[in-house]
Motif scaffolding. Structure first.
Motif, PDB file in Angstrom:
ATOM      1  N   GLY A 105      19.453   0.295  32.171  1.00  0.00           N
ATOM      2  CA  GLY A 105      19.597   1.716  31.753  1.00  0.00           C
ATOM      3  C   GLY A 105      19.510   2.717  33.284  1.00  0.00           C
ATOM      4  N   ASP A 106      18.922   3.667  32.937  1.00  0.00           N
ATOM      5  CA  ASP A 106      19.013   4.615  33.995  1.00  0.00           C
ATOM      6  C   ASP A 106      18.105   4.286  35.217  1.00  0.00           C
ATOM      7  N   SER A 107      16.970   3.274  35.061  1.00  0.00           N
ATOM      8  CA  SER A 107      16.306   2.840  36.249  1.00  0.00           C
ATOM      9  C   SER A 107      17.289   2.081  37.254  1.00  0.00           C
ATOM     10  N   ALA A 108      18.367   1.470  36.739  1.00  0.00           N
ATOM     11  CA  ALA A 108      19.305   0.829  37.588  1.00  0.00           C
ATOM     12  C   ALA A 108      20.589   1.510  37.863  1.00  0.00           C
ATOM     13  N   HIS A 109      20.858   2.738  37.264  1.00  0.00           N
ATOM     14  CA  HIS A 109      22.127   3.546  37.605  1.00  0.00           C
ATOM     15  C   HIS A 109      22.030   4.995  36.980  1.00  0.00           C
ATOM     16  N   ILE A 110      22.590   5.972  37.624  1.00  0.00           N
ATOM     17  CA  ILE A 110      22.522   7.207  37.259  1.00  0.00           C
ATOM     18  C   ILE A 110      23.936   7.791  37.338  1.00  0.00           C
ATOM     19  N   VAL A 111      24.451   8.211  36.013  1.00  0.00           N
ATOM     20  CA  VAL A 111      25.978   8.498  36.171  1.00  0.00           C
ATOM     21  C   VAL A 111      26.384  10.087  35.625  1.00  0.00           C
ATOM     22  N   PRO A 112      27.255  10.420  35.917  1.00  0.00           N
ATOM     23  CA  PRO A 112      27.452  11.970  35.569  1.00  0.00           C
ATOM     24  C   PRO A 112      27.527  11.923  34.083  1.00  0.00           C
TER      25      PRO A 112
ATOM     26  N   ALA B 279      29.979  -2.580  35.043  1.00  0.00           N
ATOM     27  CA  ALA B 279      30.240  -1.728  34.040  1.00  0.00           C
ATOM     28  C   ALA B 279      30.150  -0.210  34.887  1.00  0.00           C
ATOM     29  N   THR B 280      28.965  -0.081  35.440  1.00  0.00           N
ATOM     30  CA  THR B 280      28.491   0.977  36.178  1.00  0.00           C
ATOM     31  C   THR B 280      29.379   1.460  36.897  1.00  0.00           C
ATOM     32  N   LEU B 281      30.068   0.527  37.804  1.00  0.00           N
ATOM     33  CA  LEU B 281      30.929   0.966  38.908  1.00  0.00           C
ATOM     34  C   LEU B 281      32.232   1.413  38.381  1.00  0.00           C
ATOM     35  N   ASP B 282      32.673   0.715  37.072  1.00  0.00           N
ATOM     36  CA  ASP B 282      34.010   1.026  36.464  1.00  0.00           C
ATOM     37  C   ASP B 282      33.392   2.618  35.910  1.00  0.00           C
ATOM     38  N   VAL B 283      32.237   2.894  35.306  1.00  0.00           N
ATOM     39  CA  VAL B 283      31.863   4.294  34.812  1.00  0.00           C
ATOM     40  C   VAL B 283      32.238   5.223  36.148  1.00  0.00           C
ATOM     41  N   PHE B 284      31.705   4.731  37.388  1.00  0.00           N
ATOM     42  CA  PHE B 284      31.813   5.777  38.272  1.00  0.00           C
ATOM     43  C   PHE B 284      33.049   6.143  38.770  1.00  0.00           C
ATOM     44  N   ALA B 285      33.988   4.982  38.891  1.00  0.00           N
ATOM     45  CA  ALA B 285      35.574   5.442  39.008  1.00  0.00           C
ATOM     46  C   ALA B 285      35.919   6.297  37.952  1.00  0.00           C
ATOM     47  N   ASN B 286      35.689   5.997  36.733  1.00  0.00           N
ATOM     48  CA  ASN B 286      36.425   7.028  35.551  1.00  0.00           C
ATOM     49  C   ASN B 286      35.436   8.670  35.664  1.00  0.00           C
ATOM     50  N   ALA B 287      34.128   8.285  35.868  1.00  0.00           N
ATOM     51  CA  ALA B 287      33.474   9.530  35.828  1.00  0.00           C
ATOM     52  C   ALA B 287      33.538  10.518  37.167  1.00  0.00           C
TER      53      ALA B 287
ATOM     54  N   PRO C 111      34.533   0.318  26.279  1.00  0.00           N
ATOM     55  CA  PRO C 111      33.645  -0.860  26.864  1.00  0.00           C
ATOM     56  C   PRO C 111      34.322  -1.337  27.985  1.00  0.00           C
ATOM     57  N   TYR C 112      33.557  -1.800  28.929  1.00  0.00           N
ATOM     58  CA  TYR C 112      33.933  -2.392  30.333  1.00  0.00           C
ATOM     59  C   TYR C 112      34.056  -4.000  29.971  1.00  0.00           C
ATOM     60  N   SER C 113      35.246  -4.654  30.617  1.00  0.00           N
ATOM     61  CA  SER C 113      35.457  -5.916  30.334  1.00  0.00           C
ATOM     62  C   SER C 113      34.968  -6.788  31.501  1.00  0.00           C
ATOM     63  N   TYR C 114      34.359  -8.050  31.084  1.00  0.00           N
ATOM     64  CA  TYR C 114      33.382  -8.828  31.795  1.00  0.00           C
ATOM     65  C   TYR C 114      34.507  -9.992  32.350  1.00  0.00           C
ATOM     66  N   THR C 115      35.842  -9.530  32.605  1.00  0.00           N
ATOM     67  CA  THR C 115      36.754 -10.731  32.849  1.00  0.00           C
ATOM     68  C   THR C 115      36.487 -11.794  33.980  1.00  0.00           C
ATOM     69  N   GLU C 116      35.703 -11.113  34.903  1.00  0.00           N
ATOM     70  CA  GLU C 116      35.277 -12.117  36.105  1.00  0.00           C
ATOM     71  C   GLU C 116      34.004 -12.771  35.797  1.00  0.00           C
ATOM     72  N   SER C 117      33.072 -12.730  34.833  1.00  0.00           N
ATOM     73  CA  SER C 117      31.921 -13.178  34.814  1.00  0.00           C
ATOM     74  C   SER C 117      31.730 -14.529  34.720  1.00  0.00           C
ATOM     75  N   ALA C 118      30.833 -15.144  35.220  1.00  0.00           N
ATOM     76  CA  ALA C 118      30.526 -16.605  35.162  1.00  0.00           C
ATOM     77  C   ALA C 118      30.277 -16.953  33.496  1.00  0.00           C
ATOM     78  N   ALA C 119      29.704 -15.884  32.826  1.00  0.00           N
ATOM     79  CA  ALA C 119      29.354 -16.330  31.277  1.00  0.00           C
ATOM     80  C   ALA C 119      30.478 -16.157  30.433  1.00  0.00           C
ATOM     81  N   VAL C 120      31.755 -15.988  30.997  1.00  0.00           N
ATOM     82  CA  VAL C 120      33.070 -15.934  30.281  1.00  0.00           C
ATOM     83  C   VAL C 120      33.917 -16.975  30.742  1.00  0.00           C
ATOM     84  N   ARG C 121      34.623 -17.825  30.140  1.00  0.00           N
ATOM     85  CA  ARG C 121      35.701 -18.656  30.497  1.00  0.00           C
ATOM     86  C   ARG C 121      36.994 -17.942  30.980  1.00  0.00           C
ATOM     87  N   SER C 122      37.532 -18.255  32.110  1.00  0.00           N
ATOM     88  CA  SER C 122      38.756 -17.638  32.640  1.00  0.00           C
ATOM     89  C   SER C 122      39.806 -18.101  31.547  1.00  0.00           C
ATOM     90  N   ASP C 123      40.801 -17.086  31.211  1.00  0.00           N
ATOM     91  CA  ASP C 123      41.736 -17.276  30.432  1.00  0.00           C
ATOM     92  C   ASP C 123      42.657 -18.565  30.744  1.00  0.00           C
TER      93      ASP C 123
END
Lengths: 539, 57
Positions: free
Chosen positions: A315-322, A366-374, A416-428
């Motif tokens: 949460g906010d301890s890791a990221h502060i967003v507009p 997800a936070t960096l994606d928020v940054f881009a949009n926010a 919701p942000y997509s975890y497409t590149e995550s190691a906990a997801v199998r690439s399509d």
């Protein structure tokens, strides 16, 4: 802040409870698998997620009650889905105000009305307004009733030792003690003391825009529609946001002019005058009471890594967003669920420890994606340079007659942000033409009298149209994996692949882990083992 | 143009205005308008846009 003569938690409509520090002192030092610092929405959600995985936790909070003000008031659809999975959505749905529509005005004239996506396939509305102290109170009801969660109020974590396991030094009005924990979740907010103790710093940008956020109680006859006023007569050159909340409470956010000092802006008589000017402009001439106010400036700040050994920042301890994208609370809840299920699975021995390494990339992404949009929203709401201001003013002026220009004022709402590149997801592997790709949030679908999400198991779920495949996977009795055969009628939906062989493996947090155009029970089982990082991929 | 493409135009113009600096942004915008007018090709359309852009300033 509250009006003169009222205490910090003397609200016009909310009775703050008072929580004693721990009375039973004997077992305070008893080690815990997980220590959670902070009993805000994020900490309480993390505790509930861990408890749903069967994991004990101790939650520490230095306050004797909930948050002093309404603060975060917008709960997104994806957060409702999280609360629903945790079995606590009912009081939220009963109390909050759902909404879909926003309106933007320029110099008093409407330039845009937008509707957020909604429809019969959605179980929840795109957004719900509810004061943060209700959010905390409803989560607390569930936390207090759960035998696996112990909450210690008025208990401040004053130290955290680094080597090996975690040892927290805790101080409360009755004394201080040390407690060992295997893991620590720092859910202690934007000014996180744990972050400071660990020597970590947030990095990023500060924006220029400063806002006063004020809550008033007034009997205003207007639906739950978010209003944004650009360059209104009450605040020339500035921006005003108006949100309705339950209990006849209205949130009014107004931007400060560059020459307005923060110290003056938060003086009660100035807040009253500014609010009155906004109300005059909206045509409300009735009485009102001032409830609470605060000041806010837009930032995009985040830690480089949300993990520091056995400590996770959540949460906010890791990221502060507009505030404009309403993602502070909502991303915080998604963080809590992400680390909650992963840590739960590791502690239960159902997943390898490497699963924990996927928390920071997924949620920081997800936070960096928020940054881009926010940042885009912030540039429109509070343009920080001459160029951005000029373009914004030009767009607003054109929007009076051209709807295309009004679209620039459309806030990018929470997706919701997509975890497409995550190691906990199998690439399509490819092959499916429709439906969610691996890493994307599972779309909701109407199913009979209910919804698709009602049919998901507590762990991973295989969703497929092939009943024989579903039975074969179920027959393997793999702990943490269940299967559900979708009715063939759903092949008509555009939200999911049409092919009869289509199969999706869905994670506990409702993200798609893998998908197939034709799956076998062996492939499903081995993918499940791989994505839970089991040693040698053994089940 | 799609709204995403319009947004790209918006962003590029904002950045160019800042790059030009406060003393030069007007001349940048005037040059841009002339270039676009030349590409648009139709004098009536351009003159309509000139008068419309002058409203509600």
């Amino acid at each position: 802040m509250r009006p003169d003569g009222r205490g910090e938690t003397e609200s016009l409509y909310f009775d703050y409870p008072y929580f004693e520090p721990p009375q039973q002192r004997g077992e305070l030092a008893e080690p815990t698998p997980v220590a959670i610092v902070g009993a805000g929405p994020v900490g309480l959600t993390a505790a509930l997620q861990l408890a749903s995985e069967g994991i004990r936790s101790v939650v520490f909070d230095n306050k004797p009650t909930f948050n002093d003000g309404s603060r975060a008031i917008c709960i997104s659809r994806s957060s409702l889905a999280i609360l629903d999975r945790l079995g606590v959505a009912a009081p939220f749905l009963e109390k909050s105000l759902g909404w879909t529509t926003g309106q933007s005005f320029y110099r008093g004239q409407k330039i845009l009305e937008f509707k957020m996506p909604d429809g019969a396939d959605e179980k929840f509305r795109p957004m719900y307004n509810l004061q943060q102290q209700y959010i905390e109170a409803f989560l607390w009801q569930a936390v207090a009733a759960h035998p696996l969660i112990q909450t210690r109020w008025q208990s401040e974590v004053v130290g955290i030792d680094r080597p090996g396991k975690i040892a927290l030094r805790v101080s409360d009005p009755a004394g201080s003690y040390e407690i060992k924990a295997d893991w620590c979740l720092a859910c202690d907010g934007a000014r996180s003391p744990i972050r400071k103790m660990r020597g970590k710093r947030l990095k990023g940008e500060n924006f220029e825009g400063r806002y006063v956020i004020a809550d008033i109680r007034a009997d205003i006859d207007f639906p739950t529609i978010r209003r944004a006023l650009f360059d209104p007569a009450c605040r020339p050159g500035g921006t005003v946001l108006i949100h309705r909340q339950p209990d006849d409470i209205w949130r009014i956010d107004y931007q400060l002019r560059d020459e307005e000092s923060e110290a003056d802006a938060v003086l009660e008589q100035n807040v009253r005058a500014s609010v009155q000017a906004v109300l005059d402009e909206t045509g409300y001439s009735g009485t009102w009471d001032l409830e609470w106010w605060s000041i806010y400036s837009a930032n995009t700040l985040a830690l480089d890594d949300y993990r520091d050994g056995r400590v996770f920042f959540v949460g906010d301890s890791a990221h502060i967003v507009p505030i404009f994208g309403v993602r502070g609370l909502n991303n915080g809840l998604a963080d809590a669920v992400n680390i909650g299920w992963k840590l739960g699975w590791v502690l239960q021995g159902r997943a390898g420890e490497a699963l924990l390494d996927t928390y920071s990339p997924e949620r920081r992404g997800a936070t960096l994606d928020v940054f881009a949009n926010a940042s885009k929203s912030a540039r429109f709401m509070t343009p920080s340079t001459h160029g951005w201001r000029l373009m914004r003013d030009a767009a607003l002026s054109l929007a009076l007659r051209h709807s295309f220009a009004g679209e620039f004022a459309n806030p990018r709402q929470m997706v919701p942000y997509s975890y497409t590149e995550s190691a906990a997801v199998r690439s399509d592997a490819g092959g499916l033409k429709a439906g969610p790709a691996p890493g994307e949030h599972l779309p909701e679908l109407r199913l009979g009298d209910g919804f698709l999400s009602d049919h998901l198991g507590p762990g991973f779920t295989l969703l497929c149209f092939d009943a024989a495949l579903a039975s074969a996977v179920e027959a393997r009795n793999i702990e943490g994996l269940s299967a559900f055969a979708l009715p063939v009628s759903l092949q008509a939906s555009e939200r999911i692949a049409h092919e009869p062989g289509a199969a999706y493996l869905v994670r506990p947090d409702l993200y798609v882990a893998a998908r197939w155009s034709r799956a076998t029970p062996d492939e499903v089982a081995s993918t499940f083992a791989e994505l839970t990082f089991r040693k040698g991929n053994q089940l | 143009m799609t709204s995403a493409e319009m947004e790209a135009v918006y962003d590029a113009m904002a950045r160019q205005i800042d790059k030009a600096g406060p003393g030069k942004s007007e001349v940048f915008l005037a040059k841009l308008a002339l270039l676009l007018a030349q590409k648009a090709g139709d004098v009536h359309q351009v003159l309509d846009a000139v008068s419309e852009a002058g409203e509600s300033l």
